[in-house]
Design a protein around this motif. Structure first.
Motif, short mmCIF file in Angstrom:
data_model
loop_
_atom_site.label_atom_id
_atom_site.label_comp_id
_atom_site.label_asym_id
_atom_site.label_seq_id
_atom_site.Cartn_x
_atom_site.Cartn_y
_atom_site.Cartn_z
N ARG A 107 0.82 -1.22 0.00
CA ARG A 107 0.00 0.00 0.00
C ARG A 107 0.85 1.27 0.00
O ARG A 107 0.49 2.28 -0.63
CB ARG A 107 -0.92 0.00 1.23
N LEU A 108 1.97 1.25 0.68
CA LEU A 108 2.80 2.44 0.79
C LEU A 108 3.86 2.49 -0.31
O LEU A 108 4.22 1.47 -0.89
CB LEU A 108 3.48 2.48 2.16
N ALA A 109 4.37 3.69 -0.55
CA ALA A 109 5.41 3.87 -1.57
C ALA A 109 6.78 3.44 -1.08
O ALA A 109 7.72 3.37 -1.86
CB ALA A 109 5.45 5.33 -2.02
N TYR A 110 6.90 3.17 0.23
CA TYR A 110 8.17 2.67 0.75
C TYR A 110 8.39 1.24 0.26
O TYR A 110 7.46 0.42 0.26
CB TYR A 110 8.18 2.67 2.28
N GLY A 111 9.63 0.92 -0.12
CA GLY A 111 9.91 -0.42 -0.59
C GLY A 111 11.33 -0.85 -0.27
O GLY A 111 12.11 -1.15 -1.17
N LEU A 112 11.66 -0.88 1.03
CA LEU A 112 13.02 -1.28 1.41
C LEU A 112 13.05 -2.78 1.69
O LEU A 112 13.49 -3.56 0.86
CB LEU A 112 13.49 -0.47 2.62
N ALA A 113 12.57 -3.22 2.85
CA ALA A 113 12.55 -4.64 3.18
C ALA A 113 11.13 -5.06 3.52
O ALA A 113 10.36 -4.30 4.12
CB ALA A 113 13.48 -4.94 4.35
N GLY A 114 10.79 -6.28 3.16
CA GLY A 114 9.52 -6.89 3.53
C GLY A 114 9.78 -8.30 4.03
O GLY A 114 10.77 -8.94 3.64
N TYR A 115 8.90 -8.80 4.88
CA TYR A 115 9.11 -10.09 5.51
C TYR A 115 7.85 -10.94 5.41
O TYR A 115 6.74 -10.41 5.33
CB TYR A 115 9.48 -9.92 6.98
N ALA A 116 8.04 -12.26 5.44
CA ALA A 116 6.89 -13.17 5.43
C ALA A 116 7.22 -14.41 6.24
O ALA A 116 8.35 -14.92 6.19
CB ALA A 116 6.51 -13.55 4.00
N TRP A 117 6.21 -14.87 6.97
CA TRP A 117 6.34 -16.08 7.77
C TRP A 117 5.31 -17.09 7.27
O TRP A 117 4.11 -16.94 7.47
CB TRP A 117 6.13 -15.77 9.25
N THR A 118 5.80 -18.12 6.57
CA THR A 118 4.95 -19.19 6.05
C THR A 118 5.83 -20.37 5.71
O THR A 118 6.98 -20.21 5.29
CB THR A 118 4.18 -18.73 4.79
N ASN A 119 5.28 -21.57 5.86
CA ASN A 119 6.01 -22.79 5.49
C ASN A 119 5.52 -23.37 4.17
O ASN A 119 5.97 -24.43 3.75
CB ASN A 119 5.89 -23.84 6.60
N ASP A 120 4.63 -22.66 3.51
CA ASP A 120 4.10 -23.08 2.21
C ASP A 120 5.08 -22.60 1.12
O ASP A 120 5.20 -21.40 0.86
CB ASP A 120 2.71 -22.47 2.00
N VAL A 121 5.78 -23.55 0.50
CA VAL A 121 6.83 -23.20 -0.46
C VAL A 121 6.26 -22.45 -1.66
O VAL A 121 6.86 -21.48 -2.15
CB VAL A 121 7.58 -24.47 -0.92
N GLN A 122 5.11 -22.86 -2.16
CA GLN A 122 4.52 -22.16 -3.29
C GLN A 122 4.14 -20.72 -2.92
O GLN A 122 4.32 -19.80 -3.71
CB GLN A 122 3.29 -22.93 -3.78
N ARG A 123 3.62 -20.56 -1.71
CA ARG A 123 3.29 -19.21 -1.25
C ARG A 123 4.56 -18.36 -1.12
O ARG A 123 4.57 -17.18 -1.46
CB ARG A 123 2.55 -19.27 0.07
#
Length: 476
Positions: A404-420
């Motif tokens: 949503r924001l124009a900032y785009g430095l680092a993003g993180y995700a927690w999931t064990n679904d490899v396709q996701r």
């Protein structure tokens, strides 16, 4: 032990101080007391630094790669030897726990070693041509660099800029933050002691707008490297454009963290809480907006609140401290305003939200949940120990909020679904993705953002080549 080194600038090999110059009070954020007075550059000082940088470039650009590498490797070894003292000084002037500061010193040493190796890997290429003809693509140093480094990582930020420029064959004028000068001077001293000619690197301090305008108006400067806020980055980019100066901009962030119901919840909570209080949240890649799938929202909220509330906050020089004070008086004020605005608009305070004590710049690790999008903190980088957590129904909604924001430095995700994981790696509009981790910085990997988080890279081969230009030579 609270001894703090005498402060000065380095201009053409001379330690410059006094002489009726304006000064800046460097403050210990634990107590609010002055550690020392820092001399600020005047116009004559800046002109002298520019002259030295021009002379330094004319010799350093032709210095053999092996010699540049020896200097960087030597400086890395000295940083490791002096790590305890460098860390103590960084904690005194910036506030972070001394263990974090020592890790920062080690990161600078790793970067210098990697950059030293890059000196030998700055390959060009030869193009296929008919017999009798030859075309060669070459990488050459861009020229004298003006570098501006902030206070949140007082050792790493100047180290990144110094290492890249020196490896590429450039000279550099570095202006680190006035709040944390001794750390930058300590890193530069290691380079000098390892054999770097003094005309190759200058260190100045001063009123930021005055210094930047003076340096960027000079035809000597060929490259600008800046780490800091998006607002200041845009301003400096406009100044650099007047002379078509190349730029690297490492700007602000507002780190989204997507937490799915198939995540390893204990690991996600432990790393998320630890990442949030690292350096009191004063980290451009700090995890901030926790975008949590509805099924695990309550569990994640309770776990984060519990861990943040248990954080040991105190003097960074004392054993057991997990989070120190904020770096300056501006930061707790900003935290109070963000919390009050969010609360007034309906957010829930799950833990924290207030200053700690009446001495120094301490603020509680804070968790705000069910935060309306119109709250200021949902769109402005808090740069402090504020975590924001909201529930979302599905993957598409979570990605939409992350982007949503124009900032785009680092993003993180927690999931064990490899396709996701693969879908998210493609979908997140950031320069760096942490998948089941909050560690996205290393010497051999480029560190960069997109959109309002900047352009160009630091670290990795890309960080050195950011201080170089391409030349193509055609022979017939």
């Amino acid at each position: 032990m609270t001894q703090y080194p005498a402060l000065h600038m380095y201009i053409d090999g001379e330690k410059v101080s006094g002489g009726g110059r304006q000064t800046f009070d460097v403050v210990n954020p634990v107590t609010g007391e002055t550690l020392a007075e820092l001399p600020l550059a005047n116009s004559a000082d800046l002109d002298r630094a520019l002259d030295a940088a021009q002379r330094g470039f004319t010799t350093w650009r032709y210095t053999p790669a092996a010699k540049r590498a020896r200097v960087l490797h030597g400086a890395a070894a000295l940083i490791r030897e002096r790590a305890a003292e460098l860390a103590r000084v960084a904690t005194l002037e910036q506030g972070k726990p001394v263990g974090e500061a020592k890790m920062e010193a080690m990161a600078v040493a790793s970067w210098f070693d990697f950059a030293a190796g890059e000196c030998q890997r700055l390959y060009g290429r030869e193009l296929v041509r008919p017999v009798g003809q030859r075309s060669v693509v070459r990488w050459e140093p861009v020229g004298p660099v003006a570098a501006f480094a902030p206070w949140n990582f007082p050792l790493v930020n100047p180290g990144r800029k110094l290492g890249a420029a020196i490896a590429a064959g450039c000279s550099i004028i570095i202006k680190s933050a006035e709040e944390t000068p001794a750390s930058a001077l300590g890193v530069l001293q290691c380079l000098y002691d390892a054999g770097l000619p003094t005309e190759v690197a200058q260190a100045v301090f001063g009123v930021p707008d005055e210094v930047s305008r003076h340096l960027l108006a000079s035809p000597v400067i060929r490259k600008l490297s800046f780490t800091g806020s998006t607002v200041v980055g845009k301003h400096l980019a406009k100044l650099a454009a007047e002379n078509m100066i190349r730029t690297t901009m490492e700007l602000g962030g507002h780190g989204p963290v997507l937490v799915f119901d198939d995540a390893d919840m204990e690991k996600a909570l432990a790393m998320s809480a630890g990442g949030k209080v690292r350096n009191a949240g004063q980290v451009c890649i700090s995890p901030t907006r926790f975008i949590v799938q509805e099924d695990v929202f309550e569990k994640f909220r309770e776990g984060m609140a519990e861990r943040l509330a248990a954080t040991v906050v105190g003097n960074g020089l004392e054993d057991g401290t997990q989070m120190g004070p904020m770096a300056n008086a501006r930061r707790p004020d900003a935290m109070e305003k963000f919390v009050a605005d969010a609360k007034g608009k309906g957010a829930r305070i799950d833990t924290g939200g207030e200053r700690i004590g009446n001495q120094g710049y301490f603020f509680q690790p804070t968790l705000l949940s069910e935060v309306p999008l119109e709250a200021e903190v949902m769109s402005e980088e808090p740069f402090g120990p504020l975590a924001l957590i909201n529930p979302y129904r599905n993957e598409d909604d979570m990605i939409a909020e992350a982007n949503r924001l124009a900032y785009g430095l680092a993003g993180y995700a927690w999931t064990n679904d490899v396709q996701r994981q693969r879908r998210l790696a493609d979908a997140l509009e950031v320069g760096m993705v942490g998948m089941n981790t909050h560690m996205v910085s290393s010497a051999d990997a480029p560190f960069q953002g997109v959109q309002w988080s900047g352009h160009g890279s630091e670290d990795g081969p890309e960080g050195v080549k950011a201080c170089m230009v391409v030349k193509t030579v055609h022979e017939a």
